[in-house]
Design an enzyme around this catalytic site. Structure first.
Site, PDB file in Angstrom:
ATOM      1  N   GLN A 124       3.546  32.559 -26.615  1.00 52.20           N
ATOM      2  CA  GLN A 124       2.218  31.987 -26.382  1.00 52.20           C
ATOM      3  C   GLN A 124       1.553  32.702 -25.217  1.00 52.20           C
ATOM      4  O   GLN A 124       2.221  33.114 -24.280  1.00 52.20           O
ATOM      5  CB  GLN A 124       2.326  30.521 -25.986  1.00 52.20           C
ATOM      6  CG  GLN A 124       2.970  29.626 -27.004  1.00 52.20           C
ATOM      7  CD  GLN A 124       2.759  28.169 -26.624  1.00 52.20           C
ATOM      8  OE1 GLN A 124       1.701  27.612 -26.824  1.00 52.20           O
ATOM      9  NE2 GLN A 124       3.786  27.550 -26.071  1.00 52.20           N
ATOM     10  N   SER A 127      -2.079  30.262 -20.601  1.00 54.55           N
ATOM     11  CA  SER A 127      -2.380  30.110 -19.180  1.00 54.55           C
ATOM     12  C   SER A 127      -2.848  31.420 -18.560  1.00 54.55           C
ATOM     13  O   SER A 127      -2.445  32.502 -18.989  1.00 54.55           O
ATOM     14  CB  SER A 127      -1.138  29.630 -18.423  1.00 54.55           C
ATOM     15  OG  SER A 127      -0.767  28.350 -18.845  1.00 54.55           O
ATOM     16  N   GLU A 242       2.493  21.027 -30.873  1.00 52.39           N
ATOM     17  CA  GLU A 242       3.369  21.200 -29.726  1.00 52.39           C
ATOM     18  C   GLU A 242       3.730  19.854 -29.108  1.00 52.39           C
ATOM     19  O   GLU A 242       4.883  19.551 -28.856  1.00 52.39           O
ATOM     20  CB  GLU A 242       2.655  22.086 -28.696  1.00 52.39           C
ATOM     21  CG  GLU A 242       3.478  22.356 -27.453  1.00 52.39           C
ATOM     22  CD  GLU A 242       2.795  23.377 -26.554  1.00 52.39           C
ATOM     23  OE1 GLU A 242       1.560  23.357 -26.467  1.00 52.39           O
ATOM     24  OE2 GLU A 242       3.511  24.175 -25.941  1.00 52.39           O
ATOM     25  N   SER A 364       0.292  19.429 -18.741  1.00 52.96           N
ATOM     26  CA  SER A 364       1.037  18.548 -17.828  1.00 52.96           C
ATOM     27  C   SER A 364       0.859  17.083 -18.237  1.00 52.96           C
ATOM     28  O   SER A 364      -0.123  16.721 -18.885  1.00 52.96           O
ATOM     29  CB  SER A 364       0.547  18.750 -16.393  1.00 52.96           C
ATOM     30  OG  SER A 364      -0.699  18.107 -16.227  1.00 52.96           O
ATOM     31  N   ASN A 365       1.813  16.265 -17.840  1.00 50.63           N
ATOM     32  CA  ASN A 365       1.750  14.860 -18.253  1.00 50.63           C
ATOM     33  C   ASN A 365       0.536  14.140 -17.661  1.00 50.63           C
ATOM     34  O   ASN A 365       0.058  13.165 -18.237  1.00 50.63           O
ATOM     35  CB  ASN A 365       3.057  14.146 -17.881  1.00 50.63           C
ATOM     36  CG  ASN A 365       4.184  14.540 -18.827  1.00 50.63           C
ATOM     37  OD1 ASN A 365       4.045  15.471 -19.617  1.00 50.63           O
ATOM     38  ND2 ASN A 365       5.304  13.826 -18.754  1.00 50.63           N
ATOM     39  N   GLU A 366       0.035  14.655 -16.534  1.00 50.53           N
ATOM     40  CA  GLU A 366      -1.175  14.048 -15.968  1.00 50.53           C
ATOM     41  C   GLU A 366      -2.366  14.317 -16.904  1.00 50.53           C
ATOM     42  O   GLU A 366      -3.199  13.438 -17.132  1.00 50.53           O
ATOM     43  CB  GLU A 366      -1.455  14.619 -14.572  1.00 50.53           C
ATOM     44  CG  GLU A 366      -0.496  14.111 -13.495  1.00 50.53           C
ATOM     45  CD  GLU A 366       0.923  14.624 -13.668  1.00 50.53           C
ATOM     46  OE1 GLU A 366       1.113  15.758 -14.160  1.00 50.53           O
ATOM     47  OE2 GLU A 366       1.865  13.873 -13.323  1.00 50.53           O
TER      48      GLU A 366
END
Lengths: 381, 350
Positions: A124, A127, A242, A364-366
């Site tokens: 991938q 980012s 994903e 991210s989980n946030e």
């Protein structure tokens, strides 16, 4: 509601089990080493040659034409047999389903059969140094020049890019566009002139990801997935696979759960000394089952014509926290031994370190909590 | 392999939901607090009108003969609207217990048609929940005695009400004398009957907990979307969003656990009891967090008597340890998941 396998599904399970029993290799070196990479690639090729590379794809494209329940059964038998982690997981589980949904027939025929055999190893490339959680801040450009895009910029945290043949990612194809507008989803071979791949060592000391530099890299327009400027929507489909379903099948955690249960029983003194341990282990094992049940439920809904929506984000939070809980419980059982380089402790510690990454990668989980709040619960932005 | 509910099940749920939305408003629940039974009379009538009292009664006795997966969507509606338990206990676990009584055709003939038509209310007493819910308003009590099942009329027992934090709940201490005349099942048959009854009560509560979780979430979403501070709706702040997202995650992952438990109970799966306990723990955790985070995002208004949030929070707190406390359910789950071969890939539906 019918929570039973059909005779055909049971027969399929037996077939997978028999093949795995005959063919699964012993433990391979870590796939983030050259030696390990080659060994894993050979295993992927064997899987692909026998039609097990990605069972949900049509036979003509290197698969077996299985439905998603059969895929879950395959995953269960795969992990139950102790088979290696999937080297090309970002290709087969993320790009693969995205290609099935958005690719042209020519693209599917070109990429999927080779992916199923790991002839092409995929990484991938989302980012960038300035675009992590804020993925719409992507700046790497791909300007159009006739039948080519010309790429300039930098991608980073690209898992296994050091070994990969191709990458897939988002690039800014419309000059001056902002945020999620004007992006296109491109497939880029890593051997093109102007590409530099620089490995980055991870927490475990191995170069598990890399940064990629692009200097006037020319990519044919045929390598675009979906329409020009519509890359964001295509990328969101990849993100859904994903987070919500394919990247982390429950069998992977069930294999860890089985090892945790064995570890717990092998250390009765640990539970005697810490009465909370039994509760903690049982809770982690039960949560693993909850994840399996939830995945079957998601698959049921997909088979009934549903789609993966923002609830994929609840799944991502759940599996990443589950992986932490399983490994933390194991380290608590190991106690003073946990930090040591013994074969048992090392494996748990390596898994624990990788579990640290779970709440960070794949969004991210946030960010997932924001998505849940805004798109599932409808809270104001 | 299919986790989805049928269109009939969903349509019935929608009809019940539509009726509760109009008839089981927070004002109606509060009105019930002023009645001895804890239930507004109009609401009591509604349950029979909706056909809910007939749901578990076999067709030969004038009912619909449905079972646990049919109830699974409905118990969530009971929770969502905080409909008092008395109405659920009679229609579902108690009706199932009566229909499962062996060699009791006469009693079933006497009780089930009346129950189906909403003319007979039943309370149930068992050591897992020694205080009998709604004993003071029930017509008939089914009581545990050394694994036997006894049936006694309300006039034949002494009842002392015990107040609950939830003003809709009517818990009672019941004194009575078992006799061979009151025994309707012996200990041999009773053991299994009581286990299924207790599992069904626990499953019903798990469904209510799921519904309560969703209700508190909805109240919190409505409130935080309109309440403004610093010039913005507080629901736009990440700190608030994440509290509610955490509740949503727990709720989403409790649902399939709950569905599996209902299916296992309906089909007599050998692990059904452990699955029910798993559902209770998962749904209870979700509900508990919903209450905690729900009042947090409401701020001071959530701490008032006036705010309807209290109706749902107090039900959540009260149900937490009803029909099996955490120790009971955790022990059953641990015995299951820590057994040989219980953990690992491919075991889920083995």
């Amino acid at each position: 509601m019918d929570l039973n396998y059909t005779p055909a599904q049971q027969a399929f399970r037996a077939q997978v089990r028999a093949w795995m029993r005959e063919n699964v290799p012993g433990e391979l070196p870590d796939y983030d080493t050259w030696e390990g990479f080659e060994a894993h690639r050979a295993w992927e090729r064997k899987l692909g040659d026998s039609g097990w590379g990605m069972v949900t794809w049509p036979e003509a494209l290197g698969g077996r034409g299985c439905d998603l329940i059969e895929w879950l059964i395959f995953e269960e038998e795969y992990y139950a047999a102790g088979a290696p982690l999937r080297l090309n997981q970002n290709g087969i589980f993320l790009l693969g389903p995205t290609l099935m949904e958005f690719g042209t027939d020519a693209q599917k025929a070109r990429f999927l059969p080779r992916m199923a055999r790991c002839d092409d190893m995929w990484a991938q490339a989302w980012s960038e140094p300035g675009a992590g959680s804020d993925m719409a801040a992507i700046r790497t450009t791909a300007y159009r020049d006739g039948n080519h895009y010309v790429i300039n910029g930098q991608k980073t945290w690209s898992t296994r890019a050091r070994w990969a043949d191709w990458i897939f990612g988002l690039f800014r194809t419309e000059q001056g566009s902002q945020r999620h507008h004007g992006l296109s989803y491109l497939l880029v071979p890593l051997d093109l002139p102007g590409i530099t791949v620089r490995p980055i060592r991870q927490l475990n000391g191995l170069a598990g990801f890399a940064e990629i530099f692009f200097d006037e890299v020319r990519v044919p327009v045929d390598n675009r997935l979906g329409d020009e400027g519509e890359g964001w929507a295509v990328a969101m489909a990849t993100a859904g696979f994903e987070r919500g379903l394919m990247l982390r099948s429950p069998a992977r955690y069930q294999a860890t759960a089985r090892r945790l249960a064995a570890l717990y029983h092998a250390h009765p003194d640990a539970a005697r000394r810490d009465p909370a341990l039994r509760d903690r282990v049982a809770a982690a094992l039960a949560a693993t089952e909850a994840y399996a049940l939830s995945t079957y439920r998601t698959v049921s809904q997909l088979q009934a014509g549903g789609r993966i929506g923002p609830e994929a984000s609840t799944s991502k939070i759940f599996w990443s926290e589950l992986d932490l809980a399983l490994h933390e419980a194991a380290l608590a059982i190991l106690g003073k031994e946990a930090e040591l380089d013994t074969p048992e402790a090392r494996r748990w510690m390596e898994g624990f370190m990788f579990a640290q990454a779970g709440p960070i990668y794949a969004g991210s989980n946030e960010i997932q909590r924001n998505i849940i709040a805004e798109r599932m619960l409808g809270l104001p932005r | 392999m299919d986790f989805t509910y049928t269109q009939d099940q969903k349509s019935f749920r929608d009809a019940v939901r539509a009726a509760f939305m109009v008839e089981a408003t927070p004002d109606v629940v509060r009105e019930g607090w002023e009645h001895a039974s804890g239930v507004a009379p109009a609401l009591e009538a509604l349950i029979a009108e909706q056909g809910l009292t007939a749901l578990s009664v076999p067709e030969v006795f004038g009912g619909l003969g449905l079972s646990d997966t049919d109830w699974a969507l409905l118990t969530q509606e009971f929770g969502y609207y905080a409909v008092p338990d008395a109405l659920l206990t009679t229609s579902y676990p108690a009706a199932c217990l009566i229909r499962e009584l062996p060699d009791a055709a006469n009693r079933q003939q006497a009780w089930l048609p009346a129950l189906s038509e909403g003319r007979l209310s039943v309370a149930v007493g068992h050591p897992l929940s020694p205080l009998v819910g709604d004993a003071d308003s029930a017509d008939l009590l089914l009581l545990w005695h050394e694994d036997e099942v006894h049936a006694v009329w309300r006039a034949d027992v002494d009842i002392t009400p015990v107040a609950s934090v939830d003003p809709s709940r009517r818990l009672c201490r019941v004194s009575w004398n078992p006799s061979s005349a009151s025994r309707v099942a012996d200990a041999g048959a009773g053991r299994e009957l009581w286990q299924r009854l207790a599992d069904r009560m626990a499953l019903a509560i798990a469904g209510e907990q799921l519904g309560l979780t969703q209700r508190v979430l909805d109240l919190a979403i409505d409130y935080t979307a309109q309440r403004k501070q610093f010039g913005k709706p507080i629901g736009s702040f990440q700190a608030v969003k994440h509290l509610l997202a955490d509740v949503a995650v727990k709720g989403e992952f409790a649902k399939p656990v709950f569905n599996r438990a209902a299916y296992a109970l309906e089909h007599g799966h050998p692990n059904a009891g452990a699955y029910v306990s798993h559902a209770r723990l998962a749904c209870g955790d979700a509900a508990w967090l919903a209450a905690r985070n729900g009042i947090q995002v409401h701020g001071a208004i959530g701490y008032t008597w006036e705010c309807d949030l209290q109706i749902f929070m107090k039900r959540i707190w009260a149900l937490e340890s009803a029909w099996g406390d955490a120790a009971y359910h955790k022990a059953r789950v641990a015995d299951w998941v820590l057994a040989d071969g219980a953990a690992g890939p491919g075991v889920t539906f083995a």
